[in-house]
Motif scaffolding. Sequence first.
Motif, PDB file in Angstrom:
ATOM      1  N   LEU A   1       0.824  -1.209   0.000  1.00 50.09           N
ATOM      2  CA  LEU A   1       0.000   0.000   0.000  1.00 50.09           C
ATOM      3  C   LEU A   1       0.859   1.259   0.000  1.00 50.09           C
ATOM      4  CD1 LEU A   1      -2.751  -1.047   2.576  1.00 50.09           C
ATOM      5  CD2 LEU A   1      -3.050  -0.780   0.114  1.00 50.09           C
ATOM      6  N   PHE A   2       2.057   1.170   0.575  1.00 48.04           N
ATOM      7  CA  PHE A   2       2.952   2.323   0.656  1.00 48.04           C
ATOM      8  C   PHE A   2       3.990   2.352  -0.461  1.00 48.04           C
ATOM      9  CE2 PHE A   2       1.393   1.735   4.950  1.00 48.04           C
ATOM     10  CZ  PHE A   2       1.132   3.037   5.365  1.00 48.04           C
ATOM     11  N   THR A   3       4.093   1.281  -1.233  1.00 51.44           N
ATOM     12  CA  THR A   3       5.186   1.202  -2.212  1.00 51.44           C
ATOM     13  C   THR A   3       4.694   0.991  -3.644  1.00 51.44           C
ATOM     14  OG1 THR A   3       5.381  -1.167  -1.700  1.00 51.44           O
ATOM     15  CG2 THR A   3       6.856   0.349  -0.523  1.00 51.44           C
ATOM     16  N   ALA A   4       3.809   0.020  -3.856  1.00 44.86           N
ATOM     17  CA  ALA A   4       3.311  -0.270  -5.204  1.00 44.86           C
ATOM     18  C   ALA A   4       2.002   0.445  -5.489  1.00 44.86           C
ATOM     19  CB  ALA A   4       3.132  -1.777  -5.393  1.00 44.86           C
ATOM     20  N   LEU A   5       1.236   0.719  -4.450  1.00 40.16           N
ATOM     21  CA  LEU A   5      -0.036   1.442  -4.468  1.00 40.16           C
ATOM     22  C   LEU A   5      -1.155   0.661  -5.135  1.00 40.16           C
ATOM     23  CD1 LEU A   5      -1.535   4.038  -3.737  1.00 40.16           C
ATOM     24  CD2 LEU A   5      -0.926   4.944  -5.971  1.00 40.16           C
ATOM     25  N   GLY A   6      -0.953   0.187  -6.361  1.00 41.51           N
ATOM     26  CA  GLY A   6      -2.000  -0.496  -7.104  1.00 41.51           C
ATOM     27  C   GLY A   6      -2.237   0.187  -8.445  1.00 41.51           C
ATOM     28  N   ASN A   7      -2.907  -0.521  -9.340  1.00 40.38           N
ATOM     29  CA  ASN A   7      -3.144  -0.011 -10.688  1.00 40.38           C
ATOM     30  C   ASN A   7      -4.315  -0.791 -11.286  1.00 40.38           C
ATOM     31  OD1 ASN A   7      -3.039   0.972 -13.304  1.00 40.38           O
ATOM     32  ND2 ASN A   7      -0.811   0.752 -13.481  1.00 40.38           N
ATOM     33  N   GLN A   8      -5.258  -0.080 -11.872  1.00 43.40           N
ATOM     34  CA  GLN A   8      -6.415  -0.732 -12.484  1.00 43.40           C
ATOM     35  C   GLN A   8      -6.130  -1.240 -13.886  1.00 43.40           C
ATOM     36  OE1 GLN A   8      -9.511  -1.351 -10.975  1.00 43.40           O
ATOM     37  NE2 GLN A   8      -8.362  -0.737  -9.157  1.00 43.40           N
TER      38      GLN A   8
END
Length: 278
Positions: A212-219
């Motif tokens: 959550l703090f490094t890759a965050l996410g992507n749709q």
Amino acid sequence: MNYNLRKLRNYLMLGVFVLTTIVALVPLFGVLGYVIKNGFGSLNLEFLTSLPKAMGMTGGGMANAIVGTLIMVAIASVIGVPVGILAAIYLTEYDRTSWLSTGVRFTTDVLTGIPSIIIGIVIYTTLVLKMKHFSAIAGGLSLAIIMIPLIIRSTEEMLKLVPHTIREAGYALGIPKWRTILRIVLPTAAKGIITGAMLAVARVSGETAPLLFTALGNQYWAHSLNEPIAALPVQIYQYATSPYKEWHQQAWAGSLVLIAMVLILNLIARLAFRSKNN
């Protein structure tokens, strides 16, 4: 009389051991069965091959999150496995009693017990803020830091199980120490080392907090390691906390896929360890 009493005590203790084993297995199979019950119905080819749909829409999948998880675990393995194994070799073969080796072992034990979210925050402040964006590299590095102490401890224990007489035989033949380690000691402990490495990989595959703090996410699909990337645990968390029933079902399906990935890695590790003992 004494024989019957000992026999009764034996049966009582056997019953206690069987009961505690059942108690330990009930939560495991209960969680696994509940995830299968809720997630199997939403698990299909579209889920495994499609991108997520827009918010509130039905259908879609987590293909990008599955691939993103595999990419970051691969990055973590490329960094963590060599560092952990080489550090364990140093601690076992070159320096067992100095202040440096004692400090490394103590640090390793401390890192093993640190919550993973702390590692995520550290990588966020030292790398993500300086790069000014989230990335797969930052996510993989945070997972590697979690892996390294696990691999160090498991590899060190495996190397200690190699009889010292095997090393002495190599030295007696005039083989240099580094070659003895590479050609004799490591192959002897190889299966145990692989087991520890695979268990470490299985451990980080389900991490959510540091990502959550490094890759965050992507749709969407990530086209570079230097940009935010989707991860299966993060996607599950986002879907599970959403107000949409369709996303809740996909969160269960993602949980089932994640459990299957971890289960496969653990089974491979257990089989390798079993063959080592045989």
